[in-house]
Design a protein around this motif. Structure first.
Motif, PDB file in Angstrom:
ATOM      1  N   UNK A  29      60.665  74.339  49.563  1.00 44.99           N
ATOM      2  CA  UNK A  29      59.998  74.563  48.292  1.00 44.99           C
ATOM      3  C   UNK A  29      60.191  76.001  47.825  1.00 44.99           C
ATOM      4  N   UNK A  30      60.540  76.166  46.548  1.00 45.02           N
ATOM      5  CA  UNK A  30      60.600  77.481  45.918  1.00 45.02           C
ATOM      6  C   UNK A  30      59.871  77.405  44.589  1.00 45.02           C
ATOM      7  N   UNK A  31      59.343  78.560  44.156  1.00 43.19           N
ATOM      8  CA  UNK A  31      58.589  78.584  42.911  1.00 43.19           C
ATOM      9  C   UNK A  31      58.519  79.965  42.314  1.00 43.19           C
ATOM     10  N   UNK A  41      69.345  77.504  53.788  1.00 42.03           N
ATOM     11  CA  UNK A  41      69.009  76.113  54.087  1.00 42.03           C
ATOM     12  C   UNK A  41      70.166  75.468  54.832  1.00 42.03           C
ATOM     13  N   UNK A  42      69.851  74.428  55.561  1.00 38.19           N
ATOM     14  CA  UNK A  42      70.869  73.677  56.286  1.00 38.19           C
ATOM     15  C   UNK A  42      71.508  72.646  55.355  1.00 38.19           C
ATOM     16  N   UNK A  43      72.759  72.374  55.605  1.00 37.80           N
ATOM     17  CA  UNK A  43      73.489  71.353  54.867  1.00 37.80           C
ATOM     18  C   UNK A  43      72.705  70.044  54.920  1.00 37.80           C
ATOM     19  N   UNK A  44      72.552  69.384  53.786  1.00 38.56           N
ATOM     20  CA  UNK A  44      71.836  68.115  53.712  1.00 38.56           C
ATOM     21  C   UNK A  44      70.374  68.231  53.301  1.00 38.56           C
ATOM     22  N   UNK A  45      69.792  69.432  53.364  1.00 37.21           N
ATOM     23  CA  UNK A  45      68.382  69.605  52.970  1.00 37.21           C
ATOM     24  C   UNK A  45      68.252  69.567  51.449  1.00 37.21           C
ATOM     25  N   UNK A  46      67.056  69.256  50.998  1.00 39.49           N
ATOM     26  CA  UNK A  46      66.748  69.300  49.572  1.00 39.49           C
ATOM     27  C   UNK A  46      65.964  70.570  49.259  1.00 39.49           C
ATOM     28  N   UNK A  47      66.135  71.064  48.040  1.00 37.28           N
ATOM     29  CA  UNK A  47      65.396  72.217  47.550  1.00 37.28           C
ATOM     30  C   UNK A  47      64.600  71.760  46.337  1.00 37.28           C
ATOM     31  N   UNK A  48      63.291  71.928  46.410  1.00 36.85           N
ATOM     32  CA  UNK A  48      62.391  71.536  45.338  1.00 36.85           C
ATOM     33  C   UNK A  48      61.909  72.789  44.608  1.00 36.85           C
ATOM     34  N   UNK A  49      62.082  72.807  43.287  1.00 35.03           N
ATOM     35  CA  UNK A  49      61.687  73.953  42.466  1.00 35.03           C
ATOM     36  C   UNK A  49      60.497  73.553  41.597  1.00 35.03           C
ATOM     37  N   UNK A  50      59.451  74.394  41.598  1.00 40.11           N
ATOM     38  CA  UNK A  50      58.290  74.193  40.739  1.00 40.11           C
ATOM     39  C   UNK A  50      57.977  75.517  40.053  1.00 40.11           C
ATOM     40  N   UNK A  51      58.142  75.568  38.733  1.00 41.08           N
ATOM     41  CA  UNK A  51      57.888  76.782  37.964  1.00 41.08           C
ATOM     42  C   UNK A  51      56.777  76.529  36.954  1.00 41.08           C
ATOM     43  N   UNK A  52      55.910  77.518  36.798  1.00 40.93           N
ATOM     44  CA  UNK A  52      54.778  77.412  35.885  1.00 40.93           C
ATOM     45  C   UNK A  52      54.997  78.296  34.660  1.00 40.93           C
ATOM     46  N   UNK A  92      71.561  70.262  49.165  1.00 38.22           N
ATOM     47  CA  UNK A  92      72.592  71.153  49.692  1.00 38.22           C
ATOM     48  C   UNK A  92      73.731  70.271  50.196  1.00 38.22           C
ATOM     49  N   UNK A  93      74.804  70.159  49.412  1.00 37.69           N
ATOM     50  CA  UNK A  93      75.863  69.192  49.697  1.00 37.69           C
ATOM     51  C   UNK A  93      77.153  69.813  50.234  1.00 37.69           C
ATOM     52  N   UNK A  94      77.217  71.141  50.266  1.00 36.58           N
ATOM     53  CA  UNK A  94      78.399  71.824  50.826  1.00 36.58           C
ATOM     54  C   UNK A  94      77.978  73.212  51.280  1.00 36.58           C
ATOM     55  N   UNK A  95      78.696  73.742  52.263  1.00 34.15           N
ATOM     56  CA  UNK A  95      78.414  75.098  52.715  1.00 34.15           C
ATOM     57  C   UNK A  95      78.854  76.090  51.641  1.00 34.15           C
ATOM     58  N   UNK A  96      78.087  77.164  51.497  1.00 35.51           N
ATOM     59  CA  UNK A  96      78.422  78.186  50.512  1.00 35.51           C
ATOM     60  C   UNK A  96      77.163  78.784  49.917  1.00 35.51           C
ATOM     61  N   UNK A  97      77.312  79.358  48.733  1.00 34.27           N
ATOM     62  CA  UNK A  97      76.198  80.025  48.067  1.00 34.27           C
ATOM     63  C   UNK A  97      76.125  79.577  46.616  1.00 34.27           C
ATOM     64  N   UNK A  98      74.911  79.430  46.127  1.00 35.61           N
ATOM     65  CA  UNK A  98      74.680  79.095  44.723  1.00 35.61           C
ATOM     66  C   UNK A  98      73.376  79.743  44.285  1.00 35.61           C
ATOM     67  N   UNK A  99      73.268  80.008  43.003  1.00 33.53           N
ATOM     68  CA  UNK A  99      72.037  80.549  42.433  1.00 33.53           C
ATOM     69  C   UNK A  99      71.343  79.470  41.624  1.00 33.53           C
ATOM     70  N   UNK A 100      70.055  79.350  41.831  1.00 38.68           N
ATOM     71  CA  UNK A 100      69.216  78.510  40.981  1.00 38.68           C
ATOM     72  C   UNK A 100      68.630  79.430  39.922  1.00 38.68           C
ATOM     73  N   UNK A 101      68.735  79.032  38.656  1.00 30.04           N
ATOM     74  CA  UNK A 101      68.227  79.875  37.571  1.00 30.04           C
ATOM     75  C   UNK A 101      67.479  79.035  36.544  1.00 30.04           C
ATOM     76  N   UNK A 102      66.551  79.689  35.880  1.00 27.63           N
ATOM     77  CA  UNK A 102      65.842  79.116  34.731  1.00 27.63           C
ATOM     78  C   UNK A 102      65.494  80.291  33.830  1.00 27.63           C
ATOM     79  N   UNK A 103      65.280  80.032  32.549  1.00 28.01           N
ATOM     80  CA  UNK A 103      64.862  81.114  31.666  1.00 28.01           C
ATOM     81  C   UNK A 103      63.811  80.618  30.688  1.00 28.01           C
TER      82      UNK A 103
END
Length: 128
Positions: A29-31, A41-52, A92-103
């Protein structure tokens, strides 16, 4: 002295709060408080985003991943979020890096002058 009326014109009332929908079991979980962080995170895990929604700003835009091969959007059945809450779910479907963004832009009254400001939320995800 012109800036003060513009700032007051852009203010917004407090956004009512409601309980957040529960994230999927086992998801990382990230927020709001995670802005600017890097998580692993490990490959195969899910990332849940909750922003207020923040006072004085419009609701967050949809959450996006910078690398769709590393983080793949998952259909989020929680999308019936309370007003002022933005949700996102990624796998998380592949090894590497990605940014989660919102504005979110400034919330201004119609017809009023408003600064062209955008608030950006970012979390870097490293998939091992």
């Amino acid at each position: 002295m012109l800036a003060a009326p513009l700032l007051f014109a852009c203010g917004a009332a407090a956004v009512p709060t409601a309980p957040d929908p529960s994230p999927p079991a086992g998801a990382v979980q990230v927020g709001d408080a995670d802005d600017g962080r890097t998580i692993s995170v490990q490959l195969g895990r899910q990332i849940s985003v909750t922003l207020h929604r923040q006072n004085g700003f419009q609701p967050w835009s949809g959450v996006d991943a910078s690398n769709g091969e590393v983080l793949t959007r998952v259909v989020d059945v929680r999308n019936a979020a309370p007003r002022g809450v933005t949700l996102g779910l990624f796998a998380a479907t592949a090894r590497g890096e990605a940014r989660l963004t919102a504005n979110a832009g400034v919330d201004c009254s119609p017809g009023m002058a408003c600064p062209a400001l955008v608030r950006v939320w970012t979390v870097t995800v490293e998939v091992a």
